[in-house]
Motif scaffolding. Structure first.
Motif, PDB file in Angstrom:
ATOM      1  N   LYS A 217       0.824  -1.208   0.000  1.00 33.57           N
ATOM      2  CA  LYS A 217       0.000   0.000   0.000  1.00 33.57           C
ATOM      3  C   LYS A 217       0.862   1.264   0.000  1.00 33.57           C
ATOM      4  CE  LYS A 217      -3.917   2.067   2.438  1.00 33.57           C
ATOM      5  NZ  LYS A 217      -4.835   1.907   3.605  1.00 33.57           N
ATOM      6  N   ASP A 218       1.909   1.276   0.821  1.00 30.72           N
ATOM      7  CA  ASP A 218       2.806   2.434   0.860  1.00 30.72           C
ATOM      8  C   ASP A 218       3.572   2.590  -0.450  1.00 30.72           C
ATOM      9  OD1 ASP A 218       1.975   2.872   3.445  1.00 30.72           O
ATOM     10  OD2 ASP A 218       3.685   1.814   4.357  1.00 30.72           O
ATOM     11  N   ARG A 219       3.838   1.483  -1.083  1.00 36.20           N
ATOM     12  CA  ARG A 219       4.604   1.509  -2.334  1.00 36.20           C
ATOM     13  C   ARG A 219       3.829   2.208  -3.452  1.00 36.20           C
ATOM     14  NH1 ARG A 219       4.679  -2.444  -6.380  1.00 36.20           N
ATOM     15  NH2 ARG A 219       6.547  -2.423  -7.709  1.00 36.20           N
ATOM     16  N   ILE A 220       2.502   2.193  -3.383  1.00 36.83           N
ATOM     17  CA  ILE A 220       1.688   2.823  -4.420  1.00 36.83           C
ATOM     18  C   ILE A 220       2.010   4.314  -4.520  1.00 36.83           C
ATOM     19  CG2 ILE A 220      -0.667   3.403  -5.133  1.00 36.83           C
ATOM     20  CD1 ILE A 220      -1.599   0.820  -3.855  1.00 36.83           C
ATOM     21  N   ALA A 221       2.203   4.959  -3.355  1.00 34.74           N
ATOM     22  CA  ALA A 221       2.419   6.411  -3.336  1.00 34.74           C
ATOM     23  C   ALA A 221       3.747   6.813  -3.975  1.00 34.74           C
ATOM     24  CB  ALA A 221       2.360   6.914  -1.903  1.00 34.74           C
TER      25      ALA A 221
ATOM     26  N   ARG B 288       6.676   4.596  -9.654  1.00 36.42           N
ATOM     27  CA  ARG B 288       6.780   5.422 -10.855  1.00 36.42           C
ATOM     28  C   ARG B 288       5.509   5.340 -11.691  1.00 36.42           C
ATOM     29  NH1 ARG B 288       8.825   4.736 -16.089  1.00 36.42           N
ATOM     30  NH2 ARG B 288       9.291   2.538 -15.659  1.00 36.42           N
ATOM     31  N   LYS B 289       4.894   4.147 -11.705  1.00 36.39           N
ATOM     32  CA  LYS B 289       3.621   3.974 -12.402  1.00 36.39           C
ATOM     33  C   LYS B 289       2.573   3.499 -11.405  1.00 36.39           C
ATOM     34  CE  LYS B 289       5.529   2.952 -16.987  1.00 36.39           C
ATOM     35  NZ  LYS B 289       5.530   1.987 -18.129  1.00 36.39           N
ATOM     36  N   TYR B 290       1.481   4.244 -11.342  1.00 38.28           N
ATOM     37  CA  TYR B 290       0.457   3.940 -10.346  1.00 38.28           C
ATOM     38  C   TYR B 290      -0.256   2.624 -10.640  1.00 38.28           C
ATOM     39  CZ  TYR B 290      -4.108   4.096  -8.072  1.00 38.28           C
ATOM     40  OH  TYR B 290      -5.221   3.775  -7.363  1.00 38.28           O
TER      41      TYR B 290
END
Length: 241
Positions: free
Chosen positions: A159-163, A166-168
């Motif tokens: 979840k934190d990695r989404i923010a 480089r690509k959502y």
């Protein structure tokens, strides 16, 4: 008096014209119809392209029309893949795509095939040659399942990695996929074969997933089932779908 122009003739039945088909040409038409049924059910173009390639490879290695395939042919192909070092999931994919195509022929083309080629369809995939769902290389045999705390930690990481990704889209997709595995209790292959039309938010109080390629018992092949979206899984999937 006007002479009648009608007359009685001796009755007879019209001779039945034999149906002449080239086996490979007819099979190609059947494959096109099978693919059209995927598109009618709303499968994504990527899923269709991948399955077409797998089906074509399977039919090529079998080397004969699907209605002439025997259990020994399935043994030969699956055994050959094993000798080549292909994984159990790859071998299972060949068997399942052929089984699905053969089931389509039985439902849609059985009468035409019997009339044209004199063959009554019987599926050559049986309990002796169907690939096992869990292979000898399954990690489940090597490692214990993670504890709930470890799973929650991993999901928070995603979840934190989404923010910061480089690509959502790929990051959000991965998060939704792993949430689905955890909260819906699906196998990885079942989840990977889900498509957007399989997500039904209006079914039941939480929504349901239509698992079209569900795990079958005792090598019986895929068994579709409905799975509720619990623990607010529907909220995660709404953002992705």
């Amino acid at each position: 008096m006007v002479e009648s122009r009608l007359r009685v003739i001796e009755g007879r039945t019209l001779p039945e014209a034999p149906v002449a088909w080239d086996s490979w040409q007819f099979q190609e038409l059947c494959v096109r119809a099978f693919v059209a049924s995927w598109r009618a059910r709303g499968f994504s173009p990527m899923t269709v392209d991948n399955d077409i390639g797998l089906l074509e490879r399977t039919l090529k290695v079998l080397g004969r029309p699907a209605w002439d395939v025997t259990p020994e042919d399935i043994d030969r192909v699956v055994g050959g893949l094993a000798v080549e070092g292909q994984t159990p999931s790859t071998r299972r994919g060949y068997v399942q795509i052929f089984k699905g195509f053969h089931r389509f022929l039985q439902a849609r083309k059985a009468v035409e095939i019997e009339a044209a080629f004199g063959v009554r369809l019987v599926c050559p995939v049986d309990k002796f040659n169907a690939s096992r769902y869990v292979g000898d290389d399954s990690p489940a045999l090597l490692l214990p399942p993670p504890v709930p705390e470890r799973v929650e930690e991993f999901l928070e990481f995603l979840k934190d990695r989404i923010a910061t990704a480089r690509k959502y889209a790929p990051a959000a997709r991965d998060y939704a996929l792993f949430r689905t595995l955890y909260h819906a209790g699906l196998h990885s292959e079942e989840a990977s074969l889900l498509d957007r039309p399989d997500v039904h938010f209006s079914r039941g109080p939480f929504g349901k997933l239509h698992v079209r390629f569900g795990k079958g018992a005792h090598t019986s092949g895929p068994r579709p089932r409905w799975v509720p979206m619990l623990d607010q899984l529907d909220l995660d999937l709404r953002g992705w779908t």
